[in-house]
Design a protein around this motif. Structure first.
Motif, PDB file in Angstrom:
ATOM      1  N   MET A  73       0.876  -1.165   0.000  1.00 51.57           N
ATOM      2  CA  MET A  73       0.000   0.000   0.000  1.00 51.57           C
ATOM      3  C   MET A  73       0.916   1.219   0.000  1.00 51.57           C
ATOM      4  O   MET A  73       1.691   1.430   0.930  1.00 51.57           O
ATOM      5  CB  MET A  73      -0.930   0.000   1.209  1.00 51.57           C
ATOM      6  CG  MET A  73      -1.966  -1.108   1.156  1.00 51.57           C
ATOM      7  SD  MET A  73      -2.999  -1.099  -0.325  1.00 51.57           S
ATOM      8  CE  MET A  73      -3.973   0.373  -0.086  1.00 51.57           C
ATOM      9  N   THR A 105       1.261   5.042   0.246  1.00 46.97           N
ATOM     10  CA  THR A 105       0.456   6.098   0.855  1.00 46.97           C
ATOM     11  C   THR A 105       1.108   7.462   0.676  1.00 46.97           C
ATOM     12  O   THR A 105       2.284   7.650   1.000  1.00 46.97           O
ATOM     13  CB  THR A 105       0.244   5.817   2.362  1.00 46.97           C
ATOM     14  OG1 THR A 105      -0.366   4.535   2.507  1.00 46.97           O
ATOM     15  CG2 THR A 105      -0.642   6.871   2.999  1.00 46.97           C
ATOM     16  N   THR A 106       0.324   8.390   0.158  1.00 46.56           N
ATOM     17  CA  THR A 106       0.753   9.773  -0.027  1.00 46.56           C
ATOM     18  C   THR A 106      -0.122  10.685   0.831  1.00 46.56           C
ATOM     19  O   THR A 106      -1.106  10.246   1.425  1.00 46.56           O
ATOM     20  CB  THR A 106       0.614  10.196  -1.510  1.00 46.56           C
ATOM     21  OG1 THR A 106      -0.742   9.998  -1.918  1.00 46.56           O
ATOM     22  CG2 THR A 106       1.542   9.384  -2.401  1.00 46.56           C
ATOM     23  N   TRP A 107       0.222  11.941   0.859  1.00 44.68           N
ATOM     24  CA  TRP A 107      -0.523  12.971   1.585  1.00 44.68           C
ATOM     25  C   TRP A 107      -0.924  14.032   0.573  1.00 44.68           C
ATOM     26  O   TRP A 107      -0.099  14.468  -0.237  1.00 44.68           O
ATOM     27  CB  TRP A 107       0.368  13.553   2.674  1.00 44.68           C
ATOM     28  CG  TRP A 107      -0.186  14.722   3.419  1.00 44.68           C
ATOM     29  CD1 TRP A 107       0.211  16.024   3.302  1.00 44.68           C
ATOM     30  CD2 TRP A 107      -1.208  14.707   4.412  1.00 44.68           C
ATOM     31  NE1 TRP A 107      -0.514  16.826   4.162  1.00 44.68           N
ATOM     32  CE2 TRP A 107      -1.396  16.038   4.855  1.00 44.68           C
ATOM     33  CE3 TRP A 107      -1.997  13.702   4.969  1.00 44.68           C
ATOM     34  CZ2 TRP A 107      -2.328  16.383   5.820  1.00 44.68           C
ATOM     35  CZ3 TRP A 107      -2.924  14.053   5.931  1.00 44.68           C
ATOM     36  CH2 TRP A 107      -3.078  15.376   6.356  1.00 44.68           C
ATOM     37  N   GLN A 145      -4.547  11.350   3.924  1.00 39.39           N
ATOM     38  CA  GLN A 145      -3.703  10.348   3.301  1.00 39.39           C
ATOM     39  C   GLN A 145      -4.474   9.650   2.188  1.00 39.39           C
ATOM     40  O   GLN A 145      -5.689   9.495   2.272  1.00 39.39           O
ATOM     41  CB  GLN A 145      -3.265   9.306   4.322  1.00 39.39           C
ATOM     42  CG  GLN A 145      -2.377   9.870   5.404  1.00 39.39           C
ATOM     43  CD  GLN A 145      -2.027   8.822   6.436  1.00 39.39           C
ATOM     44  OE1 GLN A 145      -2.751   7.856   6.645  1.00 39.39           O
ATOM     45  NE2 GLN A 145      -0.909   9.023   7.107  1.00 39.39           N
ATOM     46  N   ARG A 146      -3.741   9.228   1.177  1.00 41.60           N
ATOM     47  CA  ARG A 146      -4.318   8.467   0.073  1.00 41.60           C
ATOM     48  C   ARG A 146      -3.451   7.224  -0.128  1.00 41.60           C
ATOM     49  O   ARG A 146      -2.242   7.333  -0.277  1.00 41.60           O
ATOM     50  CB  ARG A 146      -4.306   9.272  -1.227  1.00 41.60           C
ATOM     51  CG  ARG A 146      -4.991  10.601  -1.143  1.00 41.60           C
ATOM     52  CD  ARG A 146      -6.411  10.473  -1.524  1.00 41.60           C
ATOM     53  NE  ARG A 146      -7.024  11.802  -1.492  1.00 41.60           N
ATOM     54  CZ  ARG A 146      -8.296  11.979  -1.593  1.00 41.60           C
ATOM     55  NH1 ARG A 146      -9.090  10.963  -1.732  1.00 41.60           N
ATOM     56  NH2 ARG A 146      -8.801  13.183  -1.560  1.00 41.60           N
ATOM     57  N   SER A 147      -4.074   6.052  -0.112  1.00 47.01           N
ATOM     58  CA  SER A 147      -3.339   4.802  -0.279  1.00 47.01           C
ATOM     59  C   SER A 147      -3.857   4.045  -1.488  1.00 47.01           C
ATOM     60  O   SER A 147      -5.047   4.086  -1.789  1.00 47.01           O
ATOM     61  CB  SER A 147      -3.495   3.915   0.962  1.00 47.01           C
ATOM     62  OG  SER A 147      -2.962   4.545   2.089  1.00 47.01           O
ATOM     63  N   ARG A 148      -2.922   3.364  -2.151  1.00 47.08           N
ATOM     64  CA  ARG A 148      -3.286   2.528  -3.279  1.00 47.08           C
ATOM     65  C   ARG A 148      -2.298   1.376  -3.374  1.00 47.08           C
ATOM     66  O   ARG A 148      -1.121   1.537  -3.034  1.00 47.08           O
ATOM     67  CB  ARG A 148      -3.337   3.312  -4.584  1.00 47.08           C
ATOM     68  CG  ARG A 148      -2.022   3.747  -5.175  1.00 47.08           C
ATOM     69  CD  ARG A 148      -1.389   4.992  -4.634  1.00 47.08           C
ATOM     70  NE  ARG A 148      -2.142   6.201  -4.862  1.00 47.08           N
ATOM     71  CZ  ARG A 148      -1.987   7.293  -4.137  1.00 47.08           C
ATOM     72  NH1 ARG A 148      -1.127   7.326  -3.149  1.00 47.08           N
ATOM     73  NH2 ARG A 148      -2.681   8.366  -4.358  1.00 47.08           N
ATOM     74  N   LYS A 156      -1.473  10.942  -7.541  1.00 49.87           N
ATOM     75  CA  LYS A 156      -0.306  10.672  -6.708  1.00 49.87           C
ATOM     76  C   LYS A 156       0.938  11.453  -7.136  1.00 49.87           C
ATOM     77  O   LYS A 156       1.729  11.850  -6.296  1.00 49.87           O
ATOM     78  CB  LYS A 156      -0.029   9.176  -6.585  1.00 49.87           C
ATOM     79  CG  LYS A 156       0.495   8.494  -7.787  1.00 49.87           C
ATOM     80  CD  LYS A 156       0.710   7.021  -7.472  1.00 49.87           C
ATOM     81  CE  LYS A 156       0.535   6.148  -8.672  1.00 49.87           C
ATOM     82  NZ  LYS A 156      -0.775   6.126  -9.249  1.00 49.87           N
ATOM     83  N   VAL A 179       6.483   9.661   1.841  1.00 50.07           N
ATOM     84  CA  VAL A 179       5.473   8.626   1.625  1.00 50.07           C
ATOM     85  C   VAL A 179       5.685   7.465   2.586  1.00 50.07           C
ATOM     86  O   VAL A 179       6.732   7.356   3.231  1.00 50.07           O
ATOM     87  CB  VAL A 179       5.495   8.109   0.168  1.00 50.07           C
ATOM     88  CG1 VAL A 179       5.193   9.242  -0.814  1.00 50.07           C
ATOM     89  CG2 VAL A 179       6.806   7.426  -0.165  1.00 50.07           C
ATOM     90  N   SER A 180       4.689   6.607   2.633  1.00 45.70           N
ATOM     91  CA  SER A 180       4.755   5.405   3.458  1.00 45.70           C
ATOM     92  C   SER A 180       4.370   4.205   2.594  1.00 45.70           C
ATOM     93  O   SER A 180       3.444   4.285   1.782  1.00 45.70           O
ATOM     94  CB  SER A 180       3.792   5.534   4.639  1.00 45.70           C
ATOM     95  OG  SER A 180       3.804   4.365   5.416  1.00 45.70           O
TER      96      SER A 180
END
Length: 167
Positions: free
Chosen positions: A29, A31-33, A38-41, A64, A74-75
């Motif tokens: 996953m 994850t951005t900000w 946060q937005r994960s894909r 993204k 990012v994570s």
């Protein structure tokens, strides 16, 4: 799980396990900000420890890339639920149009999105890890037995290894 109920791994071993799990599990996953949330894909990671990098192929379209441009931190989170193993890496991402690296990373799996590595819509995301965390628990049967024993005795179960480490 709290840290008191886990074995803390030495830093070198923790770093090895983070990298190994990231490579083994593949899909993470990402994850951005966006400035508000946060937005994960899910994305396929190309893990290259020897380069201290994790690469992703992505399309030029989508939010993204703009999010990374404004907020590059990012994570990445990998989960092997069946084996109760998890890894997280945080770092900075950059977007490039490095056609040689895209060609090098290209796999048959990528044909699901693009015809070939020369598609002008493909962009390269490179994440340089700063730190990581690993949770390496016993399998489901052992974990269940430990929790039952803890419930019966009132003791806290030891649920596996964990660590946070600089990468």
């Amino acid at each position: 799980m709290t840290q008191e109920n886990n074995n803390i791994l030495p830093p070198d071993e923790a770093a090895d396990r983070v990298w190994e799990l990231a490579e083994k599990i593949d899909i993470c996953m990402f994850t951005t900000w966006d400035g508000e949330q946060q937005r994960s894909r899910p994305m396929s990671a190309r893990v290259r420890r020897e380069e201290n990098a994790i690469y992703f192929l992505t399309d030029l379209e989508g939010h993204k890339l703009q999010e990374i441009e404004r907020y590059p931190h990012v994570s990445l989170a990998w989960a092997d639920n069946g084996a109760h193993r998890y890894a997280v890496i945080a770092g900075d991402a950059i977007v490039s149009n490095d056609r040689a690296k895209i060609e090098q990373l290209w796999s048959a799996f990528d044909k699901a999105w693009w015809d070939d590595a020369n598609d002008p819509q493909i962009r390269l995301l490179k994440v340089t890890p700063e730190d990581g965390e690993v949770w390496d628990s016993p399998n489901k049967l052992i974990a269940g037995a430990k929790m039952l024993f803890a419930a019966a005795t009132g003791a806290k179960p030891e649920m596996g290894d964990t660590a946070k480490v600089d990468l």
